[in-house]
Write a protein that holds these residues in place. Structure first.
Motif, PDB file in Angstrom:
ATOM      1  N   ALA A 110      -2.791  -4.878 -16.285  1.00 30.41           N
ATOM      2  CA  ALA A 110      -2.252  -3.919 -17.243  1.00 30.41           C
ATOM      3  C   ALA A 110      -1.144  -3.094 -16.603  1.00 30.41           C
ATOM      4  CB  ALA A 110      -3.363  -3.018 -17.768  1.00 30.41           C
ATOM      5  N   LEU A 111      -1.375  -2.638 -15.374  1.00 31.00           N
ATOM      6  CA  LEU A 111      -0.363  -1.822 -14.692  1.00 31.00           C
ATOM      7  C   LEU A 111       0.877  -2.641 -14.380  1.00 31.00           C
ATOM      8  CD1 LEU A 111      -2.653   0.218 -12.257  1.00 31.00           C
ATOM      9  CD2 LEU A 111      -1.945   0.771 -14.600  1.00 31.00           C
ATOM     10  N   ASP A 112       0.678  -3.917 -13.963  1.00 30.35           N
ATOM     11  CA  ASP A 112       1.827  -4.792 -13.704  1.00 30.35           C
ATOM     12  C   ASP A 112       2.628  -5.035 -14.981  1.00 30.35           C
ATOM     13  OD1 ASP A 112       1.173  -5.042 -11.039  1.00 30.35           O
ATOM     14  OD2 ASP A 112       0.006  -6.868 -11.317  1.00 30.35           O
ATOM     15  N   ALA A 113       1.914  -5.234 -16.093  1.00 35.38           N
ATOM     16  CA  ALA A 113       2.577  -5.495 -17.374  1.00 35.38           C
ATOM     17  C   ALA A 113       3.398  -4.284 -17.809  1.00 35.38           C
ATOM     18  CB  ALA A 113       1.544  -5.842 -18.439  1.00 35.38           C
ATOM     19  N   LEU A 114       2.823  -3.086 -17.664  1.00 33.49           N
ATOM     20  CA  LEU A 114       3.540  -1.869 -18.035  1.00 33.49           C
ATOM     21  C   LEU A 114       4.780  -1.683 -17.164  1.00 33.49           C
ATOM     22  CD1 LEU A 114       0.450   0.473 -18.499  1.00 33.49           C
ATOM     23  CD2 LEU A 114       1.956  -0.344 -20.315  1.00 33.49           C
ATOM     24  N   LYS A 115       4.652  -2.029 -15.899  1.00 35.96           N
ATOM     25  CA  LYS A 115       5.799  -1.905 -14.988  1.00 35.96           C
ATOM     26  C   LYS A 115       6.902  -2.863 -15.401  1.00 35.96           C
ATOM     27  CE  LYS A 115       7.110  -2.414 -10.116  1.00 35.96           C
ATOM     28  NZ  LYS A 115       6.633  -2.701  -8.742  1.00 35.96           N
ATOM     29  N   PHE A 116       6.523  -4.089 -15.769  1.00 33.71           N
ATOM     30  CA  PHE A 116       7.507  -5.107 -16.140  1.00 33.71           C
ATOM     31  C   PHE A 116       8.284  -4.688 -17.385  1.00 33.71           C
ATOM     32  CE2 PHE A 116       8.687  -8.863 -18.627  1.00 33.71           C
ATOM     33  CZ  PHE A 116       9.430  -9.575 -17.705  1.00 33.71           C
ATOM     34  N   VAL A 117       7.572  -4.206 -18.399  1.00 27.85           N
ATOM     35  CA  VAL A 117       8.215  -3.908 -19.678  1.00 27.85           C
ATOM     36  C   VAL A 117       9.028  -2.620 -19.631  1.00 27.85           C
ATOM     37  CG1 VAL A 117       7.769  -3.320 -22.079  1.00 27.85           C
ATOM     38  CG2 VAL A 117       6.587  -5.230 -21.037  1.00 27.85           C
ATOM     39  N   THR A 118       8.502  -1.595 -18.947  1.00 27.91           N
ATOM     40  CA  THR A 118       9.207  -0.306 -18.924  1.00 27.91           C
ATOM     41  C   THR A 118      10.267  -0.232 -17.840  1.00 27.91           C
ATOM     42  OG1 THR A 118       7.582   0.702 -17.417  1.00 27.91           O
ATOM     43  CG2 THR A 118       7.140   0.855 -19.794  1.00 27.91           C
ATOM     44  N   GLY A 119      10.130  -1.062 -16.790  1.00 24.18           N
ATOM     45  CA  GLY A 119      11.053  -0.989 -15.672  1.00 24.18           C
ATOM     46  C   GLY A 119      10.817   0.213 -14.784  1.00 24.18           C
ATOM     47  N   CYS A 120       9.652   0.862 -14.923  1.00 21.05           N
ATOM     48  CA  CYS A 120       9.331   2.070 -14.149  1.00 21.05           C
ATOM     49  C   CYS A 120       8.163   1.806 -13.205  1.00 21.05           C
ATOM     50  CB  CYS A 120       8.950   3.224 -15.082  1.00 21.05           C
ATOM     51  SG  CYS A 120      10.270   3.761 -16.192  1.00 21.05           S
ATOM     52  N   GLU A 121       8.083   2.618 -12.172  1.00 21.43           N
ATOM     53  CA  GLU A 121       6.886   2.626 -11.341  1.00 21.43           C
ATOM     54  C   GLU A 121       5.785   3.354 -12.115  1.00 21.43           C
ATOM     55  OE1 GLU A 121       6.263   1.154  -8.431  1.00 21.43           O
ATOM     56  OE2 GLU A 121       8.252   0.242  -8.580  1.00 21.43           O
ATOM     57  N   ILE A 122       4.604   2.778 -12.179  1.00 20.92           N
ATOM     58  CA  ILE A 122       3.529   3.333 -12.999  1.00 20.92           C
ATOM     59  C   ILE A 122       2.581   4.176 -12.128  1.00 20.92           C
ATOM     60  CG2 ILE A 122       1.614   2.811 -14.554  1.00 20.92           C
ATOM     61  CD1 ILE A 122       4.403   2.102 -15.648  1.00 20.92           C
ATOM     62  N   LEU A 123       2.398   5.446 -12.545  1.00 24.31           N
ATOM     63  CA  LEU A 123       1.453   6.344 -11.875  1.00 24.31           C
ATOM     64  C   LEU A 123       0.272   6.549 -12.822  1.00 24.31           C
ATOM     65  CD1 LEU A 123       3.951   9.042 -10.519  1.00 24.31           C
ATOM     66  CD2 LEU A 123       3.100   6.997  -9.345  1.00 24.31           C
ATOM     67  N   PRO A 124      -0.871   5.883 -12.570  1.00 16.36           N
ATOM     68  CA  PRO A 124      -1.989   5.991 -13.519  1.00 16.36           C
ATOM     69  C   PRO A 124      -2.803   7.263 -13.327  1.00 16.36           C
ATOM     70  CG  PRO A 124      -2.546   4.494 -11.742  1.00 16.36           C
ATOM     71  CD  PRO A 124      -1.135   4.936 -11.488  1.00 16.36           C
ATOM     72  N   VAL A 125      -3.233   7.839 -14.443  1.00 18.26           N
ATOM     73  CA  VAL A 125      -4.212   8.927 -14.430  1.00 18.26           C
ATOM     74  C   VAL A 125      -5.304   8.542 -15.423  1.00 18.26           C
ATOM     75  CG1 VAL A 125      -2.607  10.757 -13.777  1.00 18.26           C
ATOM     76  CG2 VAL A 125      -2.921  10.206 -16.185  1.00 18.26           C
ATOM     77  N   VAL A 126      -6.507   9.030 -15.181  1.00 14.78           N
ATOM     78  CA  VAL A 126      -7.644   8.634 -16.012  1.00 14.78           C
ATOM     79  C   VAL A 126      -7.850   9.630 -17.139  1.00 14.78           C
ATOM     80  CG1 VAL A 126     -10.127   8.194 -16.056  1.00 14.78           C
ATOM     81  CG2 VAL A 126      -8.765   7.457 -14.102  1.00 14.78           C
ATOM     82  N   ALA A 127      -8.067   9.093 -18.347  1.00 14.06           N
ATOM     83  CA  ALA A 127      -8.467   9.900 -19.501  1.00 14.06           C
ATOM     84  C   ALA A 127      -9.549   9.128 -20.238  1.00 14.06           C
ATOM     85  CB  ALA A 127      -7.276  10.175 -20.415  1.00 14.06           C
ATOM     86  N   SER A 128     -10.307   9.803 -21.043  1.00 13.54           N
ATOM     87  CA  SER A 128     -11.396   9.125 -21.749  1.00 13.54           C
ATOM     88  C   SER A 128     -10.841   8.176 -22.801  1.00 13.54           C
ATOM     89  CB  SER A 128     -12.320  10.142 -22.413  1.00 13.54           C
ATOM     90  OG  SER A 128     -11.676  10.748 -23.515  1.00 13.54           O
TER      91      SER A 128
END
Length: 571
Positions: A110-128
């Motif tokens: 999921a994080l790799d996919a988000l990086k590919f589509v947005t072109g950004c480095e992804i910084l994940p934070v947890v939410a419910s």
């Protein structure tokens, strides 16, 4: 990334090993996330407890989305369909870093996919999960799952559009080069490709009509329409794809073929690109070859037990021919690749001639044929025989020359795997004889023929019992069941949901008609016996027909009555 969530809960004494197994069983049965299953079973009190564990597991920050007001332009950096699929929402952007709230950080794809589509480095934070779902409802309009809104808004100017009449001068080449280099257009094409891969599509169709440019994905064998693209960008979109495939963007009068390699994190895919000039512009079809979707375990393909045992026995013989037959797109290549995978070891030399090479297999020598320079299947086979092979795969036997060399190889101590195009296993005999092969050579070289089809499987998220109606009863009886059997058989269908794009189906499974060439069948082939008689004898020898194999899948509740009728014919 540390221990898995379940293991961490056990190690902390929150749940027992037995409770974890129970939750995993429920997850396998019902789908969803492990944390949700634990809460539903009452083994964990709330999502907050899960979030606390995840925060420690990944050393991530935590958010209370209900207390935040997000900027729509930041949220829209992640497409709505992807946000819903991965349970993620963008909350902040700082330069090239995008902070994304996720409920399950244990999903590197999921994080790799988000990086590919947005072109950004992804910084994940947890939410419910609950807070993310509420935020998705607030910030994404209902029904916009498939839209490319954020990019299209960037590309849109006034409502005025210059209509290019048929025969009008083609777009200026310099203007095209300028357009295809613009970041929004690059992102749009990337998004189309990534979206198709995430949805499990096998092909992307981009079709240009007089007033629109249409996108369709082939998913589970069926074309599904996606939102139209901005019509004024039709030439630029095609040109961007041609640049990616190393094709000539200045040439729009003849078909062209190329290839694109894409990488999404650790996931790689090849795209075979074909362009075709039409009266309103060029049509593009991209075939997606995603090795992560390749199933090489024969036990997972859909073989019934006896059919699998017969197939395995045939490919274990030191010589002879094994043929896979069926229409285009019926999974023949996957079947042969799975056979090669099971045979692949350091003690054998395996060589393949393919058109094209669809997937790269470690330890196997694969050759791409090029008929335009004389490297045909027949020429490749001749060369293989001088390379000390044990096992040979040839992509297709389509002419007498290739068939003769394949048979000679089989009779001189080599195992040969290949494909032909026939409707069922017995009719393959007639096809080879019609090519000009002597019946005694066919009989002495063949080990086994497997005919196959792919059935769409019912989506597990919206699976429902069929209503017992008179029409349903007639359909079942038409499949060869007695009235009593038809009355007793439980059948199912998919109602349609967002998980299956409202088709009611998710994935496909193979059905196989496996015909080993017994001594009796050899005698019948040499005698020139008609195909129907060979078929009857094979059934006497316990061959399951395609219809029989499909009925097994229907009985198991994996497919629908209509799908069985569509893909098979009565015996």
């Amino acid at each position: 990334m540390g221990k898995k969530l379940g293991q961490m809960l056990v190690s902390e004494g929150r749940i027992t090993e037995e409770q974890l197994e129970l939750a995993l069983e429920r997850q396998a049965e019902m789908g969803g996330k492990l944390g949700e299953c634990l809460v539903e079973l009452g083994l964990i009190e709330s999502e907050d407890e899960i979030r606390e564990i995840l925060n420690r597991q990944f050393s991530l920050g935590t958010l209370k989305l209900s207390e935040m007001e997000l900027e729509p332009e930041v949220v829209n950096l992640v497409p709505a369909d992807m946000a819903r699929k991965f349970g993620a929402i963008a909350v902040d952007r700082d330069g090239n870093s995008l902070t994304v709230a996720v409920s399950n950080p244990d999903d590197p794809f999921a994080l790799d996919a988000l990086k590919f589509v947005t072109g950004c480095e992804i910084l994940p934070v947890v939410a419910s999960e609950t807070s993310i779902q509420k935020a998705l409802e607030v910030y994404y309009e209902s029904g916009d799952e498939e839209k490319y809104d954020d990019i299209i808004k960037e590309l849109r100017d006034d409502d005025l559009e210059v209509v290019q009449e048929e025969g009008e001068e083609a777009p200026n080449l310099q203007e095209l080069k300028s357009q295809v280099a613009e970041a929004p257009l690059v992102k749009l094409v990337n998004r189309i490709i990534a979206d198709a891969i995430f949805k499990g599509a096998s092909d992307i169709h981009i079709e240009t009509y007089e007033q629109k440019q249409q996108v369709r994905y082939r998913i589970d064998g069926t074309l599904i329409e996606m939102p139209s693209l901005p019509h004024r960008l039709r030439a630029a979109i095609v040109s961007r794809i041609k640049i990616m495939a190393d094709l000539d963007i200045a040439e729009r009068r003849i078909p062209q073929d190329g290839r694109i390699k894409v990488k999404l994190g650790r996931r790689k895919a090849d795209l075979r690109v074909s362009t075709l000039p039409t009266i309103f512009g060029e049509k593009v079809v991209m075939r997606i070859l995603d090795s992560s979707n390749l199933v090489l375990d024969m036990t997972q393909l859909g073989f019934e037990d006896k059919a699998l045992a017969d197939f395995h026995k045939a490919i274990k013989k030191p010589y002879g021919i094994v043929l896979a037959t069926g229409p285009t797109g019926s999974g023949k290549t996957t079947t042969l690749y799975s056979a090669l995978n099971s045979l692949n070891n350091k003690a054998v030399n395996i060589m393949t001639a393919e058109d094209p090479v669809e997937y790269h297999l470690d330890g196997i020598n694969q050759l791409q044929v090029h008929p335009e320079i004389g490297l045909t299947f027949a020429a490749a086979l001749r060369s293989f025989l001088r390379q000390d092979p044990n096992i040979i795969m040839v992509g297709e036997i389509r002419d007498l020359e290739t068939a003769e060399i394949a048979i000679r190889a089989a009779l001189t101590g080599h195992l040969v795997l290949s494909t032909v195009h026939t409707n069922d296993a017995p009719s393959t005999i007639n096809r080879l004889v019609d090519m000009g092969i002597q019946p005694f050579l066919v009989a002495s070289s063949l080990n086994l023929i497997v005919a196959q089809r792919l059935l769409r499987t019912i989506c597990p998220h919206c699976k429902q019992h069929d209503e017992r109606t008179h029409e349903r009863q007639e359909l079942l009886e038409g499949l060869g069941l007695t009235p009593e059997e038809a009355q007793q058989m439980a059948t199912y269908h998919g109602a349609g949901c967002s998980e299956c794009h409202h088709t009611g189906f998710s994935g496909r499974i193979g059905i196989y008609e496996v015909m080993p060439i017994s001594w009796k069948l050899q005698e019948m082939i040499v005698a020139g016996t008609a195909g129907q008689e060979i078929r009857r004898q094979a059934i006497v020898e316990r061959m399951l027909t395609l219809r029989d194999a499909a009925m097994r899948k229907l009985e198991q509740g994996r497919t629908t009555v209509e799908e069985v009728i569509r893909e098979t014919v009565s015996d």
